[in-house]
Design a protein around this motif. Structure first.
Motif, PDB file in Angstrom:
ATOM      1  N   VAL A 273     -78.464  -7.388  -6.506  1.00 19.57           N
ATOM      2  CA  VAL A 273     -77.013  -7.183  -6.501  1.00 19.57           C
ATOM      3  C   VAL A 273     -76.351  -8.498  -6.899  1.00 19.57           C
ATOM      4  O   VAL A 273     -76.920  -9.580  -6.709  1.00 19.57           O
ATOM      5  CB  VAL A 273     -76.514  -6.741  -5.106  1.00 19.57           C
ATOM      6  N   PRO A 274     -75.145  -8.451  -7.478  1.00 17.75           N
ATOM      7  CA  PRO A 274     -74.479  -9.696  -7.896  1.00 17.75           C
ATOM      8  C   PRO A 274     -74.200 -10.642  -6.740  1.00 17.75           C
ATOM      9  O   PRO A 274     -74.342 -11.855  -6.879  1.00 17.75           O
ATOM     10  CB  PRO A 274     -73.177  -9.201  -8.543  1.00 17.75           C
ATOM     11  N   GLU A 275     -73.789 -10.097  -5.592  1.00 16.13           N
ATOM     12  CA  GLU A 275     -73.510 -10.890  -4.401  1.00 16.13           C
ATOM     13  C   GLU A 275     -74.006 -10.119  -3.178  1.00 16.13           C
ATOM     14  O   GLU A 275     -73.907  -8.894  -3.128  1.00 16.13           O
ATOM     15  CB  GLU A 275     -72.009 -11.148  -4.243  1.00 16.13           C
ATOM     16  N   LEU A 276     -74.517 -10.838  -2.194  1.00 16.13           N
ATOM     17  CA  LEU A 276     -74.898 -10.165  -0.948  1.00 16.13           C
ATOM     18  C   LEU A 276     -73.631  -9.729  -0.216  1.00 16.13           C
ATOM     19  O   LEU A 276     -72.703 -10.524  -0.036  1.00 16.13           O
ATOM     20  CB  LEU A 276     -75.723 -11.094  -0.062  1.00 16.13           C
ATOM     21  N   PRO A 277     -73.572  -8.480   0.211  1.00 13.37           N
ATOM     22  CA  PRO A 277     -72.358  -7.989   0.875  1.00 13.37           C
ATOM     23  C   PRO A 277     -72.194  -8.585   2.273  1.00 13.37           C
ATOM     24  O   PRO A 277     -73.161  -8.950   2.940  1.00 13.37           O
ATOM     25  CB  PRO A 277     -72.579  -6.479   0.944  1.00 13.37           C
ATOM     26  N   ALA A 278     -70.939  -8.650   2.710  1.00 13.79           N
ATOM     27  CA  ALA A 278     -70.626  -9.092   4.071  1.00 13.79           C
ATOM     28  C   ALA A 278     -70.415  -7.867   4.961  1.00 13.79           C
ATOM     29  O   ALA A 278     -70.354  -6.732   4.487  1.00 13.79           O
ATOM     30  CB  ALA A 278     -69.371  -9.966   4.060  1.00 13.79           C
TER      31      ALA A 278
ATOM     32  N   ASP B 150     -79.611 -11.485  -4.125  1.00 13.49           N
ATOM     33  CA  ASP B 150     -78.657 -11.895  -5.146  1.00 13.49           C
ATOM     34  C   ASP B 150     -79.328 -12.653  -6.283  1.00 13.49           C
ATOM     35  O   ASP B 150     -78.661 -13.113  -7.213  1.00 13.49           O
ATOM     36  CB  ASP B 150     -77.540 -12.758  -4.539  1.00 13.49           C
ATOM     37  N   GLY B 151     -80.663 -12.796  -6.231  1.00 14.78           N
ATOM     38  CA  GLY B 151     -81.387 -13.515  -7.272  1.00 14.78           C
ATOM     39  C   GLY B 151     -81.208 -15.015  -7.217  1.00 14.78           C
ATOM     40  O   GLY B 151     -81.700 -15.744  -8.090  1.00 14.78           O
ATOM     41  N   ARG B 152     -80.519 -15.504  -6.190  1.00 15.58           N
ATOM     42  CA  ARG B 152     -80.275 -16.946  -6.042  1.00 15.58           C
ATOM     43  C   ARG B 152     -80.742 -17.426  -4.658  1.00 15.58           C
ATOM     44  O   ARG B 152     -80.159 -18.342  -4.083  1.00 15.58           O
ATOM     45  CB  ARG B 152     -78.796 -17.263  -6.251  1.00 15.58           C
ATOM     46  N   GLY B 153     -81.765 -16.782  -4.143  1.00 11.72           N
ATOM     47  CA  GLY B 153     -82.356 -17.196  -2.881  1.00 11.72           C
ATOM     48  C   GLY B 153     -81.908 -16.405  -1.670  1.00 11.72           C
ATOM     49  O   GLY B 153     -82.470 -16.562  -0.580  1.00 11.72           O
ATOM     50  N   GLY B 154     -80.889 -15.565  -1.808  1.00 16.57           N
ATOM     51  CA  GLY B 154     -80.399 -14.790  -0.679  1.00 16.57           C
ATOM     52  C   GLY B 154     -81.134 -13.469  -0.527  1.00 16.57           C
ATOM     53  O   GLY B 154     -81.336 -12.749  -1.508  1.00 16.57           O
ATOM     54  N   LEU B 155     -81.534 -13.155   0.690  1.00 17.01           N
ATOM     55  CA  LEU B 155     -82.176 -11.877   1.004  1.00 17.01           C
ATOM     56  C   LEU B 155     -81.463 -11.248   2.189  1.00 17.01           C
ATOM     57  O   LEU B 155     -81.055 -11.950   3.130  1.00 17.01           O
ATOM     58  CB  LEU B 155     -83.650 -12.060   1.363  1.00 17.01           C
ATOM     59  N   LEU B 156     -81.315  -9.939   2.159  1.00 15.21           N
ATOM     60  CA  LEU B 156     -80.669  -9.221   3.243  1.00 15.21           C
ATOM     61  C   LEU B 156     -81.446  -7.942   3.496  1.00 15.21           C
ATOM     62  O   LEU B 156     -81.674  -7.147   2.577  1.00 15.21           O
ATOM     63  CB  LEU B 156     -79.220  -8.898   2.865  1.00 15.21           C
ATOM     64  N   ARG B 157     -81.877  -7.742   4.741  1.00 10.27           N
ATOM     65  CA  ARG B 157     -82.579  -6.510   5.105  1.00 10.27           C
ATOM     66  C   ARG B 157     -81.564  -5.479   5.576  1.00 10.27           C
ATOM     67  O   ARG B 157     -80.620  -5.802   6.300  1.00 10.27           O
ATOM     68  CB  ARG B 157     -83.611  -6.782   6.201  1.00 10.27           C
TER      69      ARG B 157
ATOM     70  N   GLU C   9     -81.506 -13.892   5.141  1.00 13.50           N
ATOM     71  CA  GLU C   9     -82.438 -15.017   4.993  1.00 13.50           C
ATOM     72  C   GLU C   9     -82.090 -15.772   3.724  1.00 13.50           C
ATOM     73  O   GLU C   9     -81.655 -15.192   2.734  1.00 13.50           O
ATOM     74  CB  GLU C   9     -83.874 -14.491   4.910  1.00 13.50           C
ATOM     75  N   ARG C  10     -82.281 -17.086   3.765  1.00 18.03           N
ATOM     76  CA  ARG C  10     -82.090 -17.926   2.595  1.00 18.03           C
ATOM     77  C   ARG C  10     -83.427 -18.550   2.228  1.00 18.03           C
ATOM     78  O   ARG C  10     -84.036 -19.260   3.035  1.00 18.03           O
ATOM     79  CB  ARG C  10     -81.065 -19.019   2.889  1.00 18.03           C
TER      80      ARG C  10
ATOM     81  N   ALA D  74     -87.039 -13.746  -4.330  1.00 17.99           N
ATOM     82  CA  ALA D  74     -85.650 -14.010  -3.960  1.00 17.99           C
ATOM     83  C   ALA D  74     -84.894 -14.741  -5.056  1.00 17.99           C
ATOM     84  O   ALA D  74     -83.667 -14.812  -5.024  1.00 17.99           O
ATOM     85  CB  ALA D  74     -85.593 -14.820  -2.668  1.00 17.99           C
ATOM     86  N   TRP D  75     -85.635 -15.308  -6.015  1.00 17.05           N
ATOM     87  CA  TRP D  75     -85.005 -16.055  -7.111  1.00 17.05           C
ATOM     88  C   TRP D  75     -85.302 -15.367  -8.437  1.00 17.05           C
ATOM     89  O   TRP D  75     -86.442 -15.017  -8.733  1.00 17.05           O
ATOM     90  CB  TRP D  75     -85.524 -17.491  -7.150  1.00 17.05           C
ATOM     91  N   LEU D  76     -84.251 -15.173  -9.237  1.00 16.13           N
ATOM     92  CA  LEU D  76     -84.367 -14.558 -10.560  1.00 16.13           C
ATOM     93  C   LEU D  76     -84.555 -15.669 -11.585  1.00 16.13           C
ATOM     94  O   LEU D  76     -83.648 -16.486 -11.782  1.00 16.13           O
ATOM     95  CB  LEU D  76     -83.100 -13.763 -10.873  1.00 16.13           C
ATOM     96  N   PRO D  77     -85.706 -15.751 -12.245  1.00 16.15           N
ATOM     97  CA  PRO D  77     -85.911 -16.807 -13.236  1.00 16.15           C
ATOM     98  C   PRO D  77     -84.915 -16.706 -14.396  1.00 16.15           C
ATOM     99  O   PRO D  77     -84.549 -15.619 -14.827  1.00 16.15           O
ATOM    100  CB  PRO D  77     -87.345 -16.559 -13.727  1.00 16.15           C
ATOM    101  N   GLU D  78     -84.505 -17.866 -14.879  1.00 14.71           N
ATOM    102  CA  GLU D  78     -83.623 -17.920 -16.044  1.00 14.71           C
ATOM    103  C   GLU D  78     -84.444 -17.679 -17.305  1.00 14.71           C
ATOM    104  O   GLU D  78     -85.555 -18.180 -17.449  1.00 14.71           O
ATOM    105  CB  GLU D  78     -82.964 -19.295 -16.130  1.00 14.71           C
ATOM    106  N   VAL D  79     -83.893 -16.892 -18.242  1.00 10.10           N
ATOM    107  CA  VAL D  79     -84.461 -16.748 -19.578  1.00 10.10           C
ATOM    108  C   VAL D  79     -83.408 -17.263 -20.554  1.00 10.10           C
ATOM    109  O   VAL D  79     -82.329 -16.682 -20.683  1.00 10.10           O
ATOM    110  CB  VAL D  79     -84.832 -15.293 -19.902  1.00 10.10           C
ATOM    111  N   THR D  80     -83.701 -18.354 -21.231  1.00  4.73           N
ATOM    112  CA  THR D  80     -82.734 -18.945 -22.149  1.00  4.73           C
ATOM    113  C   THR D  80     -82.710 -18.172 -23.465  1.00  4.73           C
ATOM    114  O   THR D  80     -83.546 -17.299 -23.711  1.00  4.73           O
ATOM    115  CB  THR D  80     -83.078 -20.411 -22.449  1.00  4.73           C
ATOM    116  N   ASP D  81     -81.780 -18.518 -24.322  1.00  6.68           N
ATOM    117  CA  ASP D  81     -81.814 -18.016 -25.687  1.00  6.68           C
ATOM    118  C   ASP D  81     -83.020 -18.607 -26.406  1.00  6.68           C
ATOM    119  O   ASP D  81     -83.564 -19.644 -25.998  1.00  6.68           O
ATOM    120  CB  ASP D  81     -80.533 -18.400 -26.432  1.00  6.68           C
ATOM    121  N   ALA D  82     -83.447 -17.952 -27.485  1.00  2.55           N
ATOM    122  CA  ALA D  82     -84.601 -18.432 -28.249  1.00  2.55           C
ATOM    123  C   ALA D  82     -84.293 -19.785 -28.886  1.00  2.55           C
ATOM    124  O   ALA D  82     -83.162 -20.049 -29.304  1.00  2.55           O
ATOM    125  CB  ALA D  82     -84.979 -17.416 -29.316  1.00  2.55           C
TER     126      ALA D  82
END
Length: 231
Positions: free
Chosen positions: A8-13, A43-50, A69-70, A140-148
């Motif tokens: 998800v784009p952001e973990l919900p509150a 959120d692909g940036r280290g955030g996890l929510l059960r 969890e972070r 928990a982390w989404l790897p970056e894929v750069t442009d070619a």
């Protein structure tokens, strides 16, 4: 059995939230999660929510939000400069490297790459492959894929390791310091002029066998994961 993960784009509150959109459709209609079942949001940036499913709808789930969890990012980070390969081999390489812990992927339009990217569609396929592999491996982390990038556009930093079939140093023994950049050639290998373009790179090999470009990066990541204490 590990819990399914949805990005998800952001973990919900708060305590209650609706998962809808493409991820909600997949959770409700494809995986058919029902009331009382548990899942993870990231959120692909280290955030996890059960969370647990309070109610299921067509294309959406109402969730009770529970533990958060972070997860810290990897240190050091591993970037793989992956020579662009033809067809499914490239996407297999991206999938395997994501599952095995790569932090950043740079598609490399190498001299001997058979495939030639003329638009943004291939890199978007790589990014979609990364998303699916993150979900499959519960990262928990989404790897970056750069442009070619071409050889001239590459800016290699940290410890630069170049997989090469004629190298004498095993990857398991070379010194490591700081962030790591691993260079993997395409099907035809790395051209001599490209070797000259990476004067600070340390040529390494995995063993006597010659691996395909679709598996070499993943095998190297496994070696590095053990050496760095990730595994």
């Amino acid at each position: 059995m590990s819990l399914p993960l949805f990005l998800v784009p952001e973990l919900p509150a708060g305590d209650r939230w609706r998962l809808d959109g493409p991820e909600g459709h997949h959770a409700a209609n494809v995986q058919r999660l029902g009331a009382g079942e548990a899942l993870l949001l990231s959120d692909g940036r280290g955030g996890l929510l059960r969370a647990t499913v309070a109610a299921a709808h067509k294309g959406a789930l109402d969730l009770d939000l529970l533990d958060r969890e972070r997860v810290a990012p990897h240190d050091p980070r591993i970037t793989v400069v992956q020579g662009i390969a033809k067809g499914e081999r490239a996407e297999l390489a991206v999938q395997l490297m994501t599952e095995l812990g790569v932090d950043r992927i740079v598609p490399w339009q190498a001299a001997r790459s058979i495939a030639r990217w003329k638009d943004a569609k291939p890199v978007e396929r790589w990014r979609a492959t990364v998303r699916e592999a993150v979900k499959q491996s519960r990262r928990a982390w989404l790897p970056e894929v750069t442009d070619a990038r071409t050889t001239k556009q590459l800016a290699l930093t940290g410890t630069v390791l170049l997989l090469h079939e004629e190298a004498s140093a095993p990857l398991s023994t070379v010194p490591l310091a700081g962030d790591i950049t691993l260079v993997v050639g395409p099907e035809g290998g790395i051209a001599p002029e490209e070797l000259a373009a990476f004067p600070d790179a340390v040529p390494v090999r995995l063993g006597r066998e010659i691996l395909r470009t679709s598996t070499a990066g993943a095998a190297a990541l496994a070696v590095l994961s053990v050496r760095l204490g990730r595994w």
